[in-house]
Design an enzyme around this catalytic site. Sequence first.
Site, PDB file in Angstrom:
ATOM      1  N   TYR A  11     -33.319   6.143  66.846  1.00 30.16           N
ATOM      2  CA  TYR A  11     -32.276   6.138  67.872  1.00 30.16           C
ATOM      3  C   TYR A  11     -32.748   6.805  69.179  1.00 30.16           C
ATOM      4  CZ  TYR A  11     -27.925   7.699  70.141  1.00 30.16           C
ATOM      5  OH  TYR A  11     -26.934   7.988  71.042  1.00 30.16           O
ATOM      6  N   GLY A  36     -36.076   3.718  61.026  1.00 26.62           N
ATOM      7  CA  GLY A  36     -36.065   3.093  62.352  1.00 26.62           C
ATOM      8  C   GLY A  36     -35.963   1.580  62.266  1.00 26.62           C
ATOM      9  N   TYR A 141     -32.133  20.896  56.734  1.00 29.59           N
ATOM     10  CA  TYR A 141     -32.546  20.133  57.921  1.00 29.59           C
ATOM     11  C   TYR A 141     -32.915  21.075  59.075  1.00 29.59           C
ATOM     12  CZ  TYR A 141     -32.012  17.723  62.338  1.00 29.59           C
ATOM     13  OH  TYR A 141     -32.219  17.277  63.615  1.00 29.59           O
ATOM     14  N   LYS A 145     -36.698  22.115  61.005  1.00 27.81           N
ATOM     15  CA  LYS A 145     -36.968  22.057  62.444  1.00 27.81           C
ATOM     16  C   LYS A 145     -37.494  23.408  62.946  1.00 27.81           C
ATOM     17  CE  LYS A 145     -35.914  17.796  63.408  1.00 27.81           C
ATOM     18  NZ  LYS A 145     -36.807  16.857  64.105  1.00 27.81           N
ATOM     19  N   ASN A 170     -25.304  17.195  70.648  1.00 29.92           N
ATOM     20  CA  ASN A 170     -24.980  15.930  69.963  1.00 29.92           C
ATOM     21  C   ASN A 170     -25.389  14.703  70.765  1.00 29.92           C
ATOM     22  OD1 ASN A 170     -23.339  18.020  68.646  1.00 29.92           O
ATOM     23  ND2 ASN A 170     -22.513  16.297  67.503  1.00 29.92           N
TER      24      ASN A 170
HETATM   25  N1  UDP Z   1     -16.554  14.316  62.335  1.00 24.47           N
HETATM   26  C1  UDP Z   1     -15.305  13.935  61.860  1.00 24.47           C
HETATM   27  N2  UDP Z   1     -15.211  12.781  61.142  1.00 24.47           N
HETATM   28  C2  UDP Z   1     -16.284  11.975  60.892  1.00 24.47           C
HETATM   29  C3  UDP Z   1     -17.549  12.364  61.395  1.00 24.47           C
HETATM   30  C4  UDP Z   1     -17.651  13.537  62.104  1.00 24.47           C
HETATM   31  O1  UDP Z   1     -14.305  14.619  62.061  1.00 24.47           O
HETATM   32  O2  UDP Z   1     -16.121  10.936  60.226  1.00 24.47           O
HETATM   33  C5  UDP Z   1     -16.663  15.553  63.129  1.00 24.47           C
HETATM   34  C6  UDP Z   1     -17.611  16.586  62.537  1.00 24.47           C
HETATM   35  O3  UDP Z   1     -16.928  17.426  61.646  1.00 24.47           O
HETATM   36  C7  UDP Z   1     -18.104  17.316  63.784  1.00 24.47           C
HETATM   37  C8  UDP Z   1     -18.043  16.251  64.878  1.00 24.47           C
HETATM   38  O4  UDP Z   1     -17.203  15.220  64.377  1.00 24.47           O
HETATM   39  O5  UDP Z   1     -17.197  18.339  64.126  1.00 24.47           O
HETATM   40  C9  UDP Z   1     -19.393  15.655  65.196  1.00 24.47           C
HETATM   41  O6  UDP Z   1     -20.007  15.260  63.979  1.00 24.47           O
HETATM   42  P1  UDP Z   1     -21.340  14.429  63.958  1.00 24.47           P
HETATM   43  O7  UDP Z   1     -21.672  14.138  62.506  1.00 24.47           O
HETATM   44  O8  UDP Z   1     -21.229  13.253  64.864  1.00 24.47           O
HETATM   45  O9  UDP Z   1     -22.432  15.385  64.590  1.00 24.47           O
HETATM   46  P2  UDP Z   1     -22.893  16.881  64.170  1.00 24.47           P
HETATM   47  O10 UDP Z   1     -22.079  17.813  65.028  1.00 24.47           O
HETATM   48  O11 UDP Z   1     -22.684  17.066  62.716  1.00 24.47           O
HETATM   49  O12 UDP Z   1     -24.331  16.893  64.565  1.00 24.47           O
END
Ligand code: UDP
Length: 324
Positions: A11, A36, A141, A145, A170
Site C-alpha cells: 500500500y 503486495g 508488531y 519495528k 494512520n
Molecule cells: N476501528 C473501528 N472499527 C473497525 C476498525 C477500526 O472502530 O472496524 C477503530 C480502531 O479501534 C481505531 C481506529 O478505528 O481506534 C483506527 O483503526 P485502524 O485499524 O484503521 O488503525 P490503527 O489505529 O489500529 O493503526
Amino acid sequence: MRVLVTGGAGYIGSHVVKMLLEQNYDVVVIDDLSRGHREAVPAGVKFEQISLLNYNKLQSAVDSLNVDAAIHFAAFAYVGESVENPGMYYENNVAGSLNLIKALQLSGVKKIVFSSTCSLYGNPEIIPISEKESIKPINPYAKTKFMIEQVLNDFDSTFGIKYAALRYFNAAGADFKAEIGESHDPEPHLIPIVLQAALGKREKVTIYGDNYPTADGTCIRDYIHVYDLADAHIKALEYLNEKNESLIVNLGTGQGYSVKELIDSAKEITGKEIKAVIGERRAGDPAVLVADNKKAREVLGWNPKYGLNEIISSAWEWHKNQKY
Ligand code: UDP
C-alpha cells in the site's frame, strides 16, 4: 539516483514508487508478493520477486542492482495478527529486515529510509506525541519495528550507515487518479471498512468501543494521506543525502478525528447510508494517537497538504472501482 524499494507492491510502498518515478528517480522494487499486488507496480519498473528471508538471493540481487539508497517497507503490519502469531512477525520483520540491512551494508549502500510506526509509543503519556515520548511497544508488531530501529542505530555506529526511521500515524487515502490504493485481505483498517459498508460490500461498521475518555467516547487517530507520507519519504532521502545524518521522525498531520467523526464525514462525502453499531473495545487500542509533527516540519521542511476530506474522497474513488 537509483533507489531500491522493498515492499514496493504494498500500500504505502506503491505510492512512494509512483512519486519517486514522477520525480525522475530510477526505481527498483523487491517484493515477495505475499501481501503486495504486482499490479500496483508500474510495468516499466524493474521488479524482483524475492523474500527478504532468502538471504543468498537477496544479497546477489542487492549486489547486482547497484542502488544508491533503499526505502524499506517490506513487513507484516497487522497488530492483531502479530499478537496471534508473534513468531511470524519476528521472523519476517526482524530477520527479514536484518538480512536486508546486512546485504545493503556489504554492497556499500549507506542510506536507508525505514518505515516505522507510532505504535512503538504504546499508550503515550503526552498528546500530541513527540519523538521524546518514551518507547513502550505493547504488541509484537511494534516491537519488531523498534528492534529494527535499534539495529539501524548500531549499523550507523559501526559502519556509518545513515537511516531515517519514519514513525507513521494512520496512513490512509489513495492515489488521486485511483490507479493504486489500499487493498488488504482481510481488511482491518477503519477507512476501507467504512467505505466497503458505503458500497454495500459489508452490512455495517462495528465501532470498537464508545467508552473511551474522548469527547464522543470513540478512539481518536491522526489520519495522514498516503501521498503526504510518500512526500516525507522522498524528503527523508534528500535529507540523508545532504546532511549524512540519521533521523527519527514522527509523521502525522497533528489533527485527530474520532471514529464517529470519520464515519459522519464518510457519509457526507459518499452520500451513502453507513450503518454503524457499537461493539467491544479492540485489545491494545490507545484512546488517542495524534502526532506532534514539529520536528518533521522543521527538519524535513515537510508540510502535510491533505486533510480528512481528501483522504476519504480519494479512498472512495479507489474503492468504487478497486483494481486489485
Ligand atoms: N476501528 C473501528 N472499527 C473497525 C476498525 C477500526 O472502530 O472496524 C477503530 C480502531 O479501534 C481505531 C481506529 O478505528 O481506534 C483506527 O483503526 P485502524 O485499524 O484503521 O488503525 P490503527 O489505529 O489500529 O493503526
